[in-house]
Structure formats: structure tokens, C-alpha cells
Design a protein around this motif. Structure first.
Motif, PDB file in Angstrom:
ATOM      1  N   HIS A  22       0.951  -1.032   0.086  1.00  0.00           N
ATOM      2  CA  HIS A  22      -0.054  -0.026   0.081  1.00  0.00           C
ATOM      3  C   HIS A  22       0.933   1.157   0.044  1.00  0.00           C
ATOM      4  O   HIS A  22       2.046   1.287   0.561  1.00  0.00           O
ATOM      5  CB  HIS A  22      -0.997  -0.062   1.267  1.00  0.00           C
ATOM      6  CG  HIS A  22      -1.904   1.104   1.150  1.00  0.00           C
ATOM      7  ND1 HIS A  22      -1.845   2.111   2.125  1.00  0.00           N
ATOM      8  CD2 HIS A  22      -3.077   1.253   0.400  1.00  0.00           C
ATOM      9  CE1 HIS A  22      -2.781   2.806   1.887  1.00  0.00           C
ATOM     10  NE2 HIS A  22      -3.574   2.425   0.830  1.00  0.00           N
TER      11      HIS A  22
ATOM     12  N   THR B  30      -6.334  -4.307  -3.114  1.00  0.00           N
ATOM     13  CA  THR B  30      -5.014  -5.326  -3.173  1.00  0.00           C
ATOM     14  C   THR B  30      -5.670  -6.602  -4.011  1.00  0.00           C
ATOM     15  O   THR B  30      -4.517  -6.896  -4.722  1.00  0.00           O
ATOM     16  CB  THR B  30      -4.808  -5.682  -1.445  1.00  0.00           C
ATOM     17  OG1 THR B  30      -4.379  -4.447  -0.669  1.00  0.00           O
ATOM     18  CG2 THR B  30      -3.611  -6.562  -1.513  1.00  0.00           C
TER      19      THR B  30
ATOM     20  N   MET C 142      -0.561  -8.054   3.521  1.00  0.00           N
ATOM     21  CA  MET C 142      -0.253  -6.687   3.120  1.00  0.00           C
ATOM     22  C   MET C 142       0.777  -5.884   3.760  1.00  0.00           C
ATOM     23  O   MET C 142       0.914  -5.981   5.109  1.00  0.00           O
ATOM     24  CB  MET C 142      -1.685  -5.823   3.028  1.00  0.00           C
ATOM     25  CG  MET C 142      -2.782  -6.523   2.201  1.00  0.00           C
ATOM     26  SD  MET C 142      -4.177  -5.086   2.106  1.00  0.00           S
ATOM     27  CE  MET C 142      -4.858  -5.430   3.455  1.00  0.00           C
TER      28      MET C 142
END
Length: 223
Positions: free
Chosen positions: A19, A111, A90
Motif C-alpha cells: 500500500h 489489493t 499486505m
């Protein structure tokens, strides 16, 4: 159960899982997943449209479009991400982590899109391989989405008529049930301003209500 696809280039997978909040804190890590998300979104829209077109050859464009939207909307893609256990994988910045980013539907869906985009590149842009991977995900929920859309369609159409012509919302009631617990059948009726417009049966209450709304529309000559 579907698993995360196997990547030849692990760096590509890691980028898909990264991210922008992580890159803001660790810029040396490389690139975030936003470009892969863009690519994955386009691929999923194409493959979901193709899947629905082939699976439901009798459905017109007006029914296929909302189904495609439901198949690849944020909440559904987040469910795919959860099924693949993407949350713990993540790479998030501290702020996103503290704010529950691993359970955030927006981050999960983004994602998932990035992973699909990355997988497409990892396969050498082989859409057939990606199609074979995502179609089982679509197949697992397609009929449920169709059933839900049908319920919403019949009930919402009758509600629109009732509000326009009578000025009141329809009221549904289960008036009977029969059969053993494992094969229960419900009977529902729908009324507007105390006037009965339809009755229907189903093995679930919502199916019985949908059937009642459908009969009401048929009685009114709207189907």
C-alpha cells in the motif's frame, strides 16, 4: 478453496501487496500497488463481463450490467481478498495498520485488484491463465448474485408502482408454512393499503416474498 496464485516473480507479488502508506514510510522499498490496481481493475471488469455474457445467454444487457457491478464491487472483491487471506500479507504503514487497514474493505479490494494485475504480468500477459484463476471465484457466487438481483428487481419494481399509484410501501407477511424443518415451505402475501396484490411460495421467506411481488406485477400486467 481458491488459493493465492503462484508467482514466478515474487517481487511482483510483493509490489501488489504494498500500500502507498508503506512506501511513504519506507520509500526505499520500491513502488506501491496503485498501478497494478489500475490494471487489475480493468482485467476484472473485462473477465466478469465475459463470464456473465457466456453463463447467462438469455439475460439482456440491462440485467447483466448490474450483475457485473455486483460481481466486482468493493464489498465482493474484499470478500475474495479475505478468502485468499490477503489481509495479513499486505504491507501497510503504521497509520493504516492502527486504523484497521487489514480489515478495511477498500484496502482489501484494492489489493485483490493489484494481485490480479500482477498475476497477469507474471504470466506474460496471458489472459487465459488469469481467466482460469478468477472464473472459479465468479462461479462460486454468480447464482447467489442472480437470485439476489431477481429479488431486488421484483420487489423494487412493485414498490415503485405502489408508491407511484397508491402512495404507500408494500407490506409483506408470511401467512403459512409447511413441511419438515429441512424442507420448509413458506407462503407470503403482499398488500398495499390493506389490499392484497399477490401471494407466493418459497423454501425461504425472502423467496416467498419475491414470488408474491412477482405475482403482483403479473396481476397488474407489468410482467
Amino acid at each position: 478453496m481458491q488459493k493465492l496464485p503462484i508467482f514466478r516473480d515474487n517481487a511482483l507479488l510483493q509490489r501488489a501487496l504494498t500500500h502507498s502508506s508503506y512506501i511513504n514510510e519506507y520509500p526505499a522499498f520500491g513502488e506501491d500497488n496503485e498501478r497494478l490496481e489500475f490494471l487489475g481493475d480493468a482485467i476484472l471488469n473485462f473477465l466478469s463481463g465475459e463470464f456473465l455474457y457466456k453463463r447467462y445467454p438469455q439475460k439482456p444487457e440491462g440485467e447483466l450490467t448490474p450483475l457485473r457491478s455486483a460481481l466486482v464491487d468493493e464489498s465482493q472483491l474484499a470478500k475474495f481478498a479475505i478468502a485468499l487471506n490477503l489481509g495479513p500479507l499486505m504491507h501497510l504503514g503504521r497509520g493504516a495498520e492502527i486504523n484497521g487497514g487489514r480489515e478495511n474493505p477498500n484496502l482489501l479490494s484494492s489489493t485483490f485488484e493489484a494481485v490480479i494485475g500482477a498475476y497477469f504480468l507474471d504470466t506474460g500477459s496471458n489472459i487465459e491463465i488469469v481467466r482460469n484463476y478468477v472464473e472459479p471465484l465468479f462461479q462460486a457466487i454468480a447464482d447467489t448474485l442472480v437470485d439476489t438481483a431477481a429479488q431486488i428487481n421484483f420487489k423494487s419494481r412493485f414498490q415503485a408502482w405502489a408508491l407511484a399509484k397508491v402512495g404507500q410501501n408494500p407490506k409483506y407477511a408470511i401467512i403459512a408454512q409447511s413441511g419438515p424443518d429441512h424442507a420448509r415451505e413458506f407462503t407470503a402475501e403482499v398488500r398495499v393499503a390493506d389490499q392484497k396484490y399477490g401471494e407466493g411460495k418459497g423454501h425461504r421467506k425472502q423467496d416467498a416474498e419475491k414470488s408474491a411481488a412477482k405475482q403482483a406485477l403479473e396481476t397488474l400486467g407489468l410482467l
